[in-house]
Structures are given as C-alpha cells and as structure tokens.
Design a protein around this motif. Structure first.
Motif, PDB file in Angstrom:
ATOM      1  N   LYS A  65       0.835  -1.195   0.000  1.00 55.60           N
ATOM      2  CA  LYS A  65       0.000   0.000   0.000  1.00 55.60           C
ATOM      3  C   LYS A  65       0.873   1.249   0.000  1.00 55.60           C
ATOM      4  O   LYS A  65       1.955   1.266   0.587  1.00 55.60           O
ATOM      5  N   GLU A  66       0.382   2.291  -0.668  1.00 54.77           N
ATOM      6  CA  GLU A  66       1.124   3.545  -0.772  1.00 54.77           C
ATOM      7  C   GLU A  66       1.446   4.123   0.597  1.00 54.77           C
ATOM      8  O   GLU A  66       2.536   4.638   0.840  1.00 54.77           O
ATOM      9  N   VAL A  67       0.471   4.046   1.492  1.00 56.19           N
ATOM     10  CA  VAL A  67       0.636   4.654   2.800  1.00 56.19           C
ATOM     11  C   VAL A  67       1.783   4.000   3.578  1.00 56.19           C
ATOM     12  O   VAL A  67       2.455   4.650   4.383  1.00 56.19           O
ATOM     13  N   LEU A  68       2.042   2.728   3.304  1.00 59.46           N
ATOM     14  CA  LEU A  68       3.136   2.040   3.994  1.00 59.46           C
ATOM     15  C   LEU A  68       4.485   2.590   3.564  1.00 59.46           C
ATOM     16  O   LEU A  68       5.414   2.699   4.382  1.00 59.46           O
ATOM     17  N   TYR A  69       4.612   2.965   2.292  1.00 58.53           N
ATOM     18  CA  TYR A  69       5.870   3.548   1.814  1.00 58.53           C
ATOM     19  C   TYR A  69       6.074   4.936   2.409  1.00 58.53           C
ATOM     20  O   TYR A  69       7.191   5.332   2.741  1.00 58.53           O
ATOM     21  N   ILE A  70       4.983   5.685   2.571  1.00 60.39           N
ATOM     22  CA  ILE A  70       5.067   6.992   3.221  1.00 60.39           C
ATOM     23  C   ILE A  70       5.539   6.828   4.657  1.00 60.39           C
ATOM     24  O   ILE A  70       6.456   7.528   5.118  1.00 60.39           O
ATOM     25  N   LEU A  71       4.926   5.896   5.378  1.00 56.54           N
ATOM     26  CA  LEU A  71       5.287   5.665   6.774  1.00 56.54           C
ATOM     27  C   LEU A  71       6.713   5.144   6.901  1.00 56.54           C
ATOM     28  O   LEU A  71       7.420   5.482   7.864  1.00 56.54           O
ATOM     29  N   PHE A  72       7.153   4.354   5.944  1.00 56.72           N
ATOM     30  CA  PHE A  72       8.522   3.828   5.962  1.00 56.72           C
ATOM     31  C   PHE A  72       9.534   4.963   5.883  1.00 56.72           C
ATOM     32  O   PHE A  72      10.491   5.030   6.668  1.00 56.72           O
ATOM     33  N   ARG A  73       9.323   5.896   4.942  1.00 60.29           N
ATOM     34  CA  ARG A  73      10.260   7.014   4.794  1.00 60.29           C
ATOM     35  C   ARG A  73      10.241   7.915   6.023  1.00 60.29           C
ATOM     36  O   ARG A  73      11.288   8.400   6.471  1.00 60.29           O
ATOM     37  N   ALA A  74       9.055   8.125   6.582  1.00 62.73           N
ATOM     38  CA  ALA A  74       8.962   8.935   7.792  1.00 62.73           C
ATOM     39  C   ALA A  74       9.692   8.260   8.952  1.00 62.73           C
ATOM     40  O   ALA A  74      10.379   8.933   9.742  1.00 62.73           O
ATOM     41  N   ALA A  75       9.555   6.946   9.059  1.00 62.31           N
ATOM     42  CA  ALA A  75      10.213   6.206  10.136  1.00 62.31           C
ATOM     43  C   ALA A  75      11.733   6.266   9.982  1.00 62.31           C
ATOM     44  O   ALA A  75      12.462   6.412  10.973  1.00 62.31           O
ATOM     45  N   VAL A  76      12.211   6.150   8.745  1.00 57.42           N
ATOM     46  CA  VAL A  76      13.657   6.237   8.495  1.00 57.42           C
ATOM     47  C   VAL A  76      14.187   7.590   8.946  1.00 57.42           C
ATOM     48  O   VAL A  76      15.229   7.682   9.603  1.00 57.42           O
TER      49      VAL A  76
END
Length: 301
Positions: free
Chosen positions: A276-287
């Motif tokens: 899901k797109e939102v997971l990639y957003i959250l991944f970058r924010a977490a990094v």
C-alpha cells in the motif's frame, strides 16, 4: 440499460475509491507533519547552519570540525539523495507551516469571500520566481564567507520561527526578521509553498542534489489520458513528470500529483515493494525519525 447502469456504478466506485485513497494519504501526511513539527522543528535551521559553518570555515582558512550542524547537514543530504525531497514535503516545520497557512487561506476565501478558486500565482511565472532561492542562497553564503553575517543578525525569518518553536520570544533585535516572517506568511496564503519555492536556501541546496533513479517519481506516458495535465495543474511547482522519471529538483515531494492522477499512473519504483502507498510513506517517515533521533534533531530524545 442495465449495461450503462453497471458502467456508471463502476465509474462511481472507481472515483470513490480514488477519493478515499486521497483522503487517507492527506490524513497520513498531516499526521506526519504534526509529529515532526512538534518533535523536530529545528531540523531545517540545523541543516542550514551546517552549510554556513562550512563556508565560514573555508573562507577564514579554519579547520573543519565534525559538529552537530555538519551532522545534521550530512544526514539531510544523504536522506534527500535516497528519498528525494521527502523532508520538504512531509517533515520540514517551515514547510508544514506554509501548508497550514495556505489551507487556512483557501478556507477563508471559500467560506467567507465565496471564491470558487483560490488565489495563486500564475504557473507561467513560477519557473522565474523559483530562481530567487538560488540568489538568496548565494547572497547568504557570500555574506557568510566575507565575515559579514553579524550585520544580518536579527533579519532572518527562520531564526525568528526557530525561536518561536523553542518557546522563546524574539527580542527587539529581531525586528526585521519578524517583519520578514510576516511578509512570508502573507505569501504563504497566496501561493502553495511560497517560501519553499521562492526563498528557501535549503530548498536551493536540496534541488541541486541527485536522486537515486529507482527512488525518483515516475510516470508511464502510455497510460496517460490524452491532453491530461492534472498532475501539472495540481503541482505547487507547476511540474509535469518526464516519461523517464523526475528530473527537476523543484519537486517538493508533496505527492499531490499521485492522488490527482485519474489513471493512478504515477509511482515510485521503490514504493512498489510495499503493498500500500501509505506504507511507503510511513517507511520514509520512520527512516527519518530514526535518523533525526540519531543526529540529535529530536527535542525529546
């Protein structure tokens, strides 16, 4: 008749699904912006202080030391090379302030002034105005290199903003800086990402950095609707993606174009590793959160 009815239902369902996806993305972005506004409001200033420190040392012949400002600059630079200007679109406190002011201005124009379309600067002049931030960066670096930065003390809008986010009121010596911040706030209400596009010296620095090809936003022209300019019309910077991927450093990674595309035709190659797109957003924010905590940018850690 049933055939046409089925088609209408499917079209409405597709439109509703796109609207639901856009709302989820917008809420996710707003939550991330709020998180970093509270936890790392000084990230922008710390990174830019790193640039000024390096130029100050080089111009004076002093030795470069690896201090907290250089660490912040290096972290922001590496993160931008890998993920593009995600910092600008989701994390920078000054950019988040601009988004809030522009949204508030739009709400006022729509509800109070009864305007159907929000006032904004014509797209034809955006490329010219975007050059101003490079001039601003060059001016600041020249002043810093010449040792005249003390004469500009109190004139910086982002130093005033930095003090406010640190719960410290600027004194009288910041009078020009307060005035500059007021003017910028007015501009933020007129144009989406006014400061980021036209004045931000860190934005000028980020725009010159390369982005890893498989991390850059892409568009498949074969699937685009003929004559469709939805991505360009919704982009604060007036950009339209090239067929082979993002070339312009002016992209702020707000990702509004992804949500507006009627064919769902814009994507990050690396993002397809996530369901899901939102997971990639959250991944970058977490990094970035981990990076910010490690480099000392988080005020709570």
């Amino acid at each position: 008749m049933p055939f046409f009815g089925d088609m209408t239902t499917k079209q409405l369902s597709a439109g509703q699904e796109r609207k639901r996806r856009n709302r989820r993305r917008s809420l996710t972005r707003a939550a991330i912006q709020l998180l970093f506004f509270v936890s790392m409001p000084g990230a922008y200033v710390a990174g830019f202080n790193g640039i000024k420190y390096i130029f100050r040392q080089l111009s004076s012949g002093g030795l470069l030391e690896w201090n907290s400002f250089v660490t912040a600059l290096a972290g922001l630079g590496v993160f931008t090379i890998i993920f593009g200007r995600f910092f600008c679109g989701y994390i920078c406190a000054f950019g988040s302030l601009g988004d809030f002011v522009y949204w508030l201005s739009g709400l006022f124009q729509k509800k109070i002034l009864k305007k159907k379309k929000q006032v904004s600067i014509p797209q034809t002049v955006l490329p010219w105005l975007q050059k101003l931030k490079y001039v601003n960066l060059a001016f600041i670096l020249i002043v810093t290199a010449m040792g005249w930065s003390g004469a500009l003390q109190g004139t910086s809008a982002w130093d005033v903003f930095s003090r406010l986010t640190a719960f410290r009121l600027p004194d009288r010596s910041f009078g020009i800086g307060i005035l500059c911040l007021a003017v910028i706030l007015v501009g933020m209400g007129v144009q989406s990402r006014f400061f980021c596009q036209f004045l931000c010296p860190m934005g000028a620095f980020f725009a010159t950095l390369p982005i890893l090809p498989f991390m850059a936003l892409r568009r498949d022209p074969a699937n685009c609707l003929k004559g469709c300019n939805a991505c360009r019309n919704t982009c604060p910077a007036g950009l339209k993606l090239e067929p082979d991927g993002l070339r312009s450093g002016e992209c702020l990674s707000c990702e509004k174009c992804i949500g507006i595309c009627p064919k769902n035709n814009l994507h990050y190659p690396a993002g397809r590793l996530f369901k899901k797109e939102v997971l990639y957003i959250l991944f970058r924010a977490a990094v970035f959160f981990v990076l910010g905590a490690w480099t000392g940018l988080c005020r709570f850690l």
